[in-house]
Design an enzyme around this catalytic site. Structure first.
Site, PDB file in Angstrom:
ATOM      1  N   ASP A   1      31.278  37.216  44.142  1.00 54.05           N
ATOM      2  CA  ASP A   1      32.676  37.608  44.361  1.00 54.05           C
ATOM      3  C   ASP A   1      33.096  37.307  45.797  1.00 54.05           C
ATOM      4  O   ASP A   1      32.269  37.217  46.700  1.00 54.05           O
ATOM      5  CB  ASP A   1      32.826  39.106  44.054  1.00 54.05           C
ATOM      6  CG  ASP A   1      34.280  39.498  43.806  1.00 54.05           C
ATOM      7  OD1 ASP A   1      35.126  38.606  43.587  1.00 54.05           O
ATOM      8  OD2 ASP A   1      34.567  40.710  43.840  1.00 54.05           O
TER       9      ASP A   1
ATOM     10  N   ASN B   1      38.828  36.765  33.399  1.00 49.56           N
ATOM     11  CA  ASN B   1      39.410  35.900  34.435  1.00 49.56           C
ATOM     12  C   ASN B   1      40.532  34.992  33.911  1.00 49.56           C
ATOM     13  O   ASN B   1      41.269  34.400  34.699  1.00 49.56           O
ATOM     14  CB  ASN B   1      38.329  35.051  35.128  1.00 49.56           C
ATOM     15  CG  ASN B   1      37.466  35.832  36.106  1.00 49.56           C
ATOM     16  OD1 ASN B   1      36.293  35.528  36.295  1.00 49.56           O
ATOM     17  ND2 ASN B   1      38.034  36.851  36.762  1.00 49.56           N
TER      18      ASN B   1
HETATM   19  C1  IPE Z   1      33.832  39.251  38.626  1.00 49.09           C
HETATM   20  O1  IPE Z   1      34.659  39.171  39.711  1.00 49.09           O
HETATM   21  C2  IPE Z   1      33.785  37.924  37.897  1.00 49.09           C
HETATM   22  C3  IPE Z   1      33.103  36.843  38.583  1.00 49.09           C
HETATM   23  C4  IPE Z   1      32.502  36.937  39.744  1.00 49.09           C
HETATM   24  C5  IPE Z   1      33.078  35.567  37.896  1.00 49.09           C
HETATM   25  P1  IPE Z   1      36.215  39.566  39.616  1.00 49.09           P
HETATM   26  O2  IPE Z   1      36.796  39.261  40.944  1.00 49.09           O
HETATM   27  O3  IPE Z   1      36.836  38.905  38.446  1.00 49.09           O
HETATM   28  O4  IPE Z   1      36.146  41.122  39.346  1.00 49.09           O
HETATM   29  P2  IPE Z   1      37.226  42.264  39.643  1.00 49.09           P
HETATM   30  O5  IPE Z   1      38.539  41.732  39.118  1.00 49.09           O
HETATM   31  O6  IPE Z   1      37.263  42.454  41.126  1.00 49.09           O
HETATM   32  O7  IPE Z   1      36.723  43.446  38.928  1.00 49.09           O
HETATM   33  C1  IPE Z   2      34.795  35.198  42.509  1.00 49.44           C
HETATM   34  O1  IPE Z   2      35.697  35.145  43.553  1.00 49.44           O
HETATM   35  C2  IPE Z   2      34.858  33.978  41.628  1.00 49.44           C
HETATM   36  C3  IPE Z   2      35.531  34.174  40.340  1.00 49.44           C
HETATM   37  C4  IPE Z   2      35.943  35.305  39.860  1.00 49.44           C
HETATM   38  C5  IPE Z   2      35.748  32.979  39.534  1.00 49.44           C
HETATM   39  P1  IPE Z   2      37.181  35.739  43.415  1.00 49.44           P
HETATM   40  O2  IPE Z   2      38.092  34.620  43.030  1.00 49.44           O
HETATM   41  O3  IPE Z   2      37.200  36.912  42.514  1.00 49.44           O
HETATM   42  O4  IPE Z   2      37.455  36.162  44.902  1.00 49.44           O
HETATM   43  P2  IPE Z   2      38.303  37.435  45.392  1.00 49.44           P
HETATM   44  O5  IPE Z   2      37.711  38.640  44.746  1.00 49.44           O
HETATM   45  O6  IPE Z   2      39.709  37.196  44.960  1.00 49.44           O
HETATM   46  O7  IPE Z   2      38.132  37.431  46.865  1.00 49.44           O
HETATM   47 MG    MG Z   3      37.026  38.882  42.846  1.00 54.31          MG
END
Ligand code: IPE
Ligand code: IPE
Ligand code: MG
Length: 251
Positions: free
Chosen positions: A32, A80
């Site tokens: 993340d 997502n």
């Molecule tokens: C979890 O991260 C999914 C991945 C790392 C692919 P998210 O960024 O989607 O999770 P939330 O929305 O903070 O719970």
């Molecule tokens: C994790 O990074 C990757 C995916 C969920 C695909 P994020 O895109 O969730 O990054 P933040 O949480 O917005 O910083």
């Molecule tokens: Mg995230």
């Protein structure tokens, strides 16, 4: 039991205090913070995802050299799809391109790839690139790299229940053991260590069934900046935990 380092990363791990005979067998990672990292640099979120991919190739190589047997990473959750269309399509393109670009290197390093999630719902060019990766690396015998794409932990449990009914299981046939064999990757042992980057203290629907007794490690580091020292810190913390599985002593 002390072990002799087989490569430079194991040497550095030993110097950092890691016991190579007690490594987590299966490490799961919620990668993340790509978006936050990009925004902090004034860059587009997709640049963050591209940097995240670079980090992932390094962490996979590091984990294999260290001696981890299974690495599961959360690449795209079943939730997502709620993101803006351009981010979703950018991620799908990145995943397809990365899958094609990495195939040869994965073969050379003997990595076996598995895809975990509702693969049939992934749009076609990406799905094909991912399934090719899985088929072509199927006989490799090195680290098992499980890529969770369109993965949701609750969806996985729902799919296991559907499979149980489709196979004609009766209520008496349902047990933790029988349901475990119906999950997406039944041959893979449960994760020992679950790492989450970027500081969020939640599971976000990752490995709900399998991670029941995983040790959690959360770092503030955003995924694009995650490196060897963060991995070592996670393993060290893991080795300092007492895993009791409900009992009173170390199991
Ligand atoms: C979890 O991260 C999914 C991945 C790392 C692919 P998210 O960024 O989607 O999770 P939330 O929305 O903070 O719970
Ligand atoms: C994790 O990074 C990757 C995916 C969920 C695909 P994020 O895109 O969730 O990054 P933040 O949480 O917005 O910083
Ligand atoms: Mg995230």
């Amino acid at each position: 039991m002390s072990m002799v380092a087989a490569n430079p990363i194991q040497e550095r791990a030993l110097s950092a205090g890691i016991d190579l005979s007690r490594l987590p067998v299966h490490v799961a990672v919620i990668m993340d913070g790509n978006g936050r990292w990009a925004e902090s640099q004034g860059l587009n979120r997709l640049v963050g995802h591209t940097e995240g991919y670079r980090t992932l190739s390094k962490v996979l190589a590091m984990s294999a050299d260290l001696g981890v047997k299974h690495l599961t990473v959360y690449g795209f959750s079943a939730e997502n799809w709620r993101r803006p269309g351009d981010e979703v399509s950018g991620l799908m393109t990145l995943i397809a391109d990365a899958a094609m670009a990495e195939l040869q290197a994965l073969q050379e390093s003997n990595v076996r790839v598995r895809i975990s999630g509702r693969v049939e719902e992934i749009p076609s060019p990406t799905r094909e690139a991912l399934t090719a990766l899985e088929t072509e690396t199927a006989s490799n015998t090195g680290i098992e790299f499980i890529l969770a794409i369109n993965y949701g932990g609750r969806a996985e449990i729902v799919d296991a229940c559907r499979a149980a009914i489709a196979h004609g299981l009766t209520p008496d046939d349902i047990s933790e053991e029988s349901l475990s064999t119906l999950m997406y990757c039944p041959a893979v042992p449960d994760p020992d260590l679950m790492i989450r980057t970027a500081g969020e203290m939640r599971w976000s629907n990752f490995l709900i069934w399998e991670a029941a007794y995983a040790e959690l490690f959360v770092t503030q580091t955003n995924w694009p900046e995650f490196g060897e020292s963060d991995l070592f810190e996670a393993v060290l913390q893991f080795q300092n935990r007492t895993r009791k599985f409900g009992g009173l002593t170390e199991a």
